[in-house]
Enzyme design. Structure first.
Site, PDB file in Angstrom:
ATOM      1  CB  ILE A   1      -2.428 -33.730  13.013  1.00  0.00           C
ATOM      2  CG1 ILE A   1      -3.413 -33.035  12.064  1.00  0.00           C
ATOM      3  CG2 ILE A   1      -1.216 -34.250  12.230  1.00  0.00           C
ATOM      4  CD1 ILE A   1      -2.882 -31.767  11.418  1.00  0.00           C
ATOM      5  N   GLY A   2      -1.952 -35.087  15.877  1.00  0.00           N
ATOM      6  CA  GLY A   2      -1.008 -35.710  16.808  1.00  0.00           C
ATOM      7  C   GLY A   2      -1.373 -37.150  17.128  1.00  0.00           C
TER       8      GLY A   2
ATOM      9  CG  ASP B   1      -2.309 -32.935  24.206  1.00  0.00           C
ATOM     10  OD1 ASP B   1      -2.312 -33.078  22.970  1.00  0.00           O
ATOM     11  OD2 ASP B   1      -3.126 -32.179  24.799  1.00  0.00           O
TER      12      ASP B   1
ATOM     13  CB  THR C   1      -0.569 -24.092   8.970  1.00  0.00           C
ATOM     14  OG1 THR C   1      -1.636 -23.841   8.069  1.00  0.00           O
ATOM     15  CG2 THR C   1      -0.247 -22.788   9.688  1.00  0.00           C
ATOM     16  CG  ASP C   2      -1.953 -24.279   3.668  1.00  0.00           C
ATOM     17  OD1 ASP C   2      -2.482 -24.021   4.766  1.00  0.00           O
ATOM     18  OD2 ASP C   2      -2.581 -24.790   2.715  1.00  0.00           O
ATOM     19  CD  GLU C   3      -5.148 -21.755   7.917  1.00  0.00           C
ATOM     20  OE1 GLU C   3      -5.530 -20.724   8.475  1.00  0.00           O
ATOM     21  OE2 GLU C   3      -5.760 -22.835   7.993  1.00  0.00           O
TER      22      GLU C   3
ATOM     23  CE1 TYR D   1      -3.226 -22.491  13.818  1.00  0.00           C
ATOM     24  CE2 TYR D   1      -3.930 -22.078  11.561  1.00  0.00           C
ATOM     25  CZ  TYR D   1      -3.299 -22.888  12.501  1.00  0.00           C
ATOM     26  OH  TYR D   1      -2.739 -24.085  12.108  1.00  0.00           O
TER      27      TYR D   1
ATOM     28  CE  LYS E   1       1.277 -23.880  13.519  1.00  0.00           C
ATOM     29  NZ  LYS E   1       1.598 -24.981  14.472  1.00  0.00           N
TER      30      LYS E   1
ATOM     31  CG  HIS F   1     -13.221 -16.941   4.578  1.00  0.00           C
ATOM     32  ND1 HIS F   1     -14.472 -17.442   4.313  1.00  0.00           N
ATOM     33  CD2 HIS F   1     -12.392 -18.016   4.595  1.00  0.00           C
ATOM     34  CE1 HIS F   1     -14.414 -18.737   4.178  1.00  0.00           C
ATOM     35  NE2 HIS F   1     -13.161 -19.119   4.334  1.00  0.00           N
TER      36      HIS F   1
HETATM   37  P1  NAD Z   1      -5.831 -29.943  17.453  1.00  0.00           P
HETATM   38  O1  NAD Z   1      -6.416 -28.674  17.955  1.00  0.00           O
HETATM   39  O2  NAD Z   1      -6.740 -31.084  17.132  1.00  0.00           O
HETATM   40  O3  NAD Z   1      -4.751 -30.502  18.502  1.00  0.00           O
HETATM   41  C1  NAD Z   1      -3.855 -29.658  19.177  1.00  0.00           C
HETATM   42  C2  NAD Z   1      -3.368 -30.410  20.418  1.00  0.00           C
HETATM   43  O4  NAD Z   1      -2.386 -29.575  21.069  1.00  0.00           O
HETATM   44  C3  NAD Z   1      -4.467 -30.703  21.441  1.00  0.00           C
HETATM   45  O5  NAD Z   1      -4.387 -32.058  21.857  1.00  0.00           O
HETATM   46  C4  NAD Z   1      -4.169 -29.762  22.597  1.00  0.00           C
HETATM   47  O6  NAD Z   1      -4.547 -30.281  23.857  1.00  0.00           O
HETATM   48  C5  NAD Z   1      -2.649 -29.608  22.472  1.00  0.00           C
HETATM   49  N1  NAD Z   1      -2.154 -28.364  23.065  1.00  0.00           N
HETATM   50  C6  NAD Z   1      -2.597 -27.111  22.829  1.00  0.00           C
HETATM   51  N2  NAD Z   1      -1.899 -26.225  23.551  1.00  0.00           N
HETATM   52  C7  NAD Z   1      -0.973 -26.933  24.259  1.00  0.00           C
HETATM   53  C8  NAD Z   1       0.056 -26.595  25.168  1.00  0.00           C
HETATM   54  N3  NAD Z   1       0.261 -25.320  25.534  1.00  0.00           N
HETATM   55  N4  NAD Z   1       0.832 -27.589  25.672  1.00  0.00           N
HETATM   56  C9  NAD Z   1       0.631 -28.882  25.331  1.00  0.00           C
HETATM   57  N5  NAD Z   1      -0.345 -29.257  24.473  1.00  0.00           N
HETATM   58  C10 NAD Z   1      -1.137 -28.301  23.947  1.00  0.00           C
HETATM   59  O7  NAD Z   1      -4.956 -29.516  16.198  1.00  0.00           O
HETATM   60  P2  NAD Z   1      -4.523 -30.366  14.915  1.00  0.00           P
HETATM   61  O8  NAD Z   1      -5.476 -30.115  13.829  1.00  0.00           O
HETATM   62  O9  NAD Z   1      -4.230 -31.745  15.308  1.00  0.00           O
HETATM   63  O10 NAD Z   1      -3.174 -29.603  14.544  1.00  0.00           O
HETATM   64  C11 NAD Z   1      -1.902 -30.095  14.980  1.00  0.00           C
HETATM   65  C12 NAD Z   1      -0.822 -29.202  14.404  1.00  0.00           C
HETATM   66  O11 NAD Z   1      -0.903 -29.199  12.976  1.00  0.00           O
HETATM   67  C13 NAD Z   1      -0.937 -27.737  14.842  1.00  0.00           C
HETATM   68  O12 NAD Z   1       0.367 -27.251  15.076  1.00  0.00           O
HETATM   69  C14 NAD Z   1      -1.575 -27.056  13.650  1.00  0.00           C
HETATM   70  O13 NAD Z   1      -1.202 -25.704  13.577  1.00  0.00           O
HETATM   71  C15 NAD Z   1      -1.005 -27.866  12.502  1.00  0.00           C
HETATM   72  N6  NAD Z   1      -1.833 -27.893  11.279  1.00  0.00           N
HETATM   73  C16 NAD Z   1      -3.111 -28.401  11.295  1.00  0.00           C
HETATM   74  C17 NAD Z   1      -3.847 -28.457  10.109  1.00  0.00           C
HETATM   75  C18 NAD Z   1      -5.232 -29.056  10.037  1.00  0.00           C
HETATM   76  O14 NAD Z   1      -5.823 -29.105   8.952  1.00  0.00           O
HETATM   77  N7  NAD Z   1      -5.787 -29.561  11.125  1.00  0.00           N
HETATM   78  C19 NAD Z   1      -3.302 -27.954   8.922  1.00  0.00           C
HETATM   79  C20 NAD Z   1      -2.012 -27.417   8.953  1.00  0.00           C
HETATM   80  C21 NAD Z   1      -1.282 -27.404  10.133  1.00  0.00           C
HETATM   81  P1  TYD Z   2     -11.682 -24.740   8.678  1.00  0.00           P
HETATM   82  O1  TYD Z   2     -11.990 -26.191   8.783  1.00  0.00           O
HETATM   83  O2  TYD Z   2     -11.999 -23.848   9.820  1.00  0.00           O
HETATM   84  O3  TYD Z   2     -10.147 -24.639   8.263  1.00  0.00           O
HETATM   85  P2  TYD Z   2      -9.266 -23.324   7.810  1.00  0.00           P
HETATM   86  O4  TYD Z   2     -10.030 -22.099   8.100  1.00  0.00           O
HETATM   87  O5  TYD Z   2      -8.077 -23.470   8.696  1.00  0.00           O
HETATM   88  O6  TYD Z   2      -8.989 -23.526   6.357  1.00  0.00           O
HETATM   89  O7  TYD Z   2     -12.449 -24.161   7.407  1.00  0.00           O
HETATM   90  C1  TYD Z   2     -12.257 -24.694   6.125  1.00  0.00           C
HETATM   91  C2  TYD Z   2     -13.082 -23.858   5.159  1.00  0.00           C
HETATM   92  O8  TYD Z   2     -14.489 -24.038   5.452  1.00  0.00           O
HETATM   93  C3  TYD Z   2     -12.819 -22.374   5.296  1.00  0.00           C
HETATM   94  O9  TYD Z   2     -12.830 -21.771   3.995  1.00  0.00           O
HETATM   95  C4  TYD Z   2     -13.968 -21.853   6.123  1.00  0.00           C
HETATM   96  C5  TYD Z   2     -15.112 -22.782   5.747  1.00  0.00           C
HETATM   97  N1  TYD Z   2     -16.092 -23.015   6.830  1.00  0.00           N
HETATM   98  C6  TYD Z   2     -17.470 -22.849   6.600  1.00  0.00           C
HETATM   99  O10 TYD Z   2     -17.901 -22.497   5.472  1.00  0.00           O
HETATM  100  N2  TYD Z   2     -18.337 -23.084   7.622  1.00  0.00           N
HETATM  101  C7  TYD Z   2     -17.915 -23.463   8.864  1.00  0.00           C
HETATM  102  O11 TYD Z   2     -18.765 -23.633   9.779  1.00  0.00           O
HETATM  103  C8  TYD Z   2     -16.498 -23.648   9.091  1.00  0.00           C
HETATM  104  C9  TYD Z   2     -15.980 -24.077  10.433  1.00  0.00           C
HETATM  105  C10 TYD Z   2     -15.634 -23.419   8.046  1.00  0.00           C
END
Ligand code: NAD
Ligand code: TYD
Length: 344
Positions: A13-14, A34, A129-131, A157, A161, A283
């Site tokens: 996302i970043g 980062d 996050t919504d989690e 996780y 958060k 889960h």
């Molecule tokens: P990601 O794992 O792809 O990226 C995380 C980044 O943070 C990485 O580049 C990593 O190197 C950096 N990082 C980790 N620890 C660090 C530290 N101590 N100092 C500096 N950098 C550090 O994650 P993402 O999916 O891009 O998520 C970004 C944010 O959005 C997170 O805060 C996550 O909780 C939140 N978020 C993600 C999702 C999703 O669906 N991916 C949904 C809701 C919220």
């Molecule tokens: P994930 O992408 O890990 O996101 P989150 O757990 O944060 O929602 O998983 C999305 C959904 O997919 C979750 O219900 C778990 C499921 N899942 C699988 O069924 N198989 C997999 O290998 C993974 C990684 C996730």
């Protein structure tokens, strides 16, 4: 806003957010801090190399000395750095509490020392996050997460958060720290690390491998395109009211089975590519977001999340960028994949 510090800008996302802001705010400078953990990847922003408005700094948000030096002329922070994958937090929660809780608190302390306060003109966005809200029942489609839904984090996780959200809340309440918190649903799009379900399944299928579907496949997620998310983050960073939480969702609830069938259909594969595997411990059954507050108060709308087109273009991105994910899937990832799926 002249100089924005983005934490975690080399992640999924970043990196999309850095690119989005560079495109939409041509007067702004960005510093991307980062640590380049396993999910941080400088290739995600290769197109910005040499751009004078952009600077990358490799470093940790737990490093107070580094933060003090970086924050001197920064007037806004978008905090995305985190450990982000539920399954990894089940294997080992230590890095999650270090980065997500200690890291966030260290960043908040450094920002306060650098003059972040209401009336200073400085602004802080905490990306959550919504989690943190826990899980909704499948049979109650009328129930959605709102900003006042109690925090009931279920995974390590989500607990880390939730703790970081409360650090931000406490800073805002006690010190009038100028912060907003966003809580979004599951993102999808380009540059997502292929441990998350969509890029994992798509890249497995591109390699002719099966996809590991957890449990009965009926768990529901609300899918949000990453660029809709970035648009919402910039909106809240610029216009959000301090002390407020804003939910961000795609209004796009799908069961994992429905998601898997659609990916298989887009990629011309049959159902024999599904490998049912043991469920994830604890889960969460269903996530669904009510994002009426950000729509009403800040005028944001998701415009890029509609399926099947948004999922088709995401599948196409992974098909067109094989070199990117092949490199990402080598090395440390192989050890993780074996540990996570080898005996399942
Ligand atoms: P990601 O794992 O792809 O990226 C995380 C980044 O943070 C990485 O580049 C990593 O190197 C950096 N990082 C980790 N620890 C660090 C530290 N101590 N100092 C500096 N950098 C550090 O994650 P993402 O999916 O891009 O998520 C970004 C944010 O959005 C997170 O805060 C996550 O909780 C939140 N978020 C993600 C999702 C999703 O669906 N991916 C949904 C809701 C919220
Ligand atoms: P994930 O992408 O890990 O996101 P989150 O757990 O944060 O929602 O998983 C999305 C959904 O997919 C979750 O219900 C778990 C499921 N899942 C699988 O069924 N198989 C997999 O290998 C993974 C990684 C996730």
């Amino acid at each position: 806003m002249k100089h924005l510090l983005v934490t975690g800008g080399a992640g999924f996302i970043g990196s999309n957010f850095v690119r989005f802001v560079m495109r939409h705010r041509p007067g702004l400078r960005i510093t991307n801090l980062d640590a380049l953990t396993y999910s941080g990847n400088l290739e995600n922003l290769r197109d910005l190399e040499g751009e004078p408005r952009y600077r990358f700094v490799k470093g940790d948000i737990c490093d107070r000395t580094l933060l003090d030096s970086l924050l001197k002329d920064v007037d806004a922070v978008a905090h995305l750095a985190a450990e982000s994958h539920v399954d990894r937090s089940i294997i080992d929660s230590g890095p999650f509490f270090r980065a997500n809780v200690i890291g966030t608190q260290t960043l908040l302390d450094a920002c306060r020392a650098a003059g972040f306060a209401e009336g200073s003109g400085k602004r802080f966005l905490h990306v959550s996050t919504d989690e943190v809200y826990g899980s909704l029942p499948l049979e109650r489609k009328d129930l959605l997460f709102t900003e006042v839904t109690p925090i009931q984090a279920n995974s390590p996780y989500a607990a880390s958060k939730a703790a970081s959200d409360l650090c931000v809340r406490a800073a805002q309440h006690t010190f009038h720290f100028p912060a907003c918190v966003t809580r979004c649903s599951n993102n999808f799009g380009a540059y997502q690390f292929p441990e998350k379900v969509i890029p994992l399944f798509v890249t497995n299928l591109l390699d002719g491998k099966q996809v590991p579907l957890y449990g009965d496949g009926l768990n529901v997620r609300d899918w949000l395109h990453v660029e809709d998310h970035c648009d919402a983050l910039l909106t809240v960073l610029e216009k959000g009211r301090f002390g407020e939480v804003y939910n961000i969702g795609g209004n796009n609830e799908r069961s994992n089975l429905e998601l898997t069938h659609l990916i298989l259909q887009i990629m011309g594969k049959d159902h024999s590519f599904i490998r049912p595997v043991q469920d994830r411990p604890g889960h969460d059954r269903r996530y669904a977001i009510d994002s009426s507050k950000i729509r009403r108060d800040l005028g944001w709308e998701p415009t890029r999340s509609a399926w099947p087109s948004a999922l088709e273009s995401t599948v196409k991105w992974y098909a067109d960028n094989r070199a990117w994910w092949e490199r990402v899937k080598s090395g440390e990832y192989q050890t993780y994949y074996q540990r996570q799926y080898g005996a399942r």
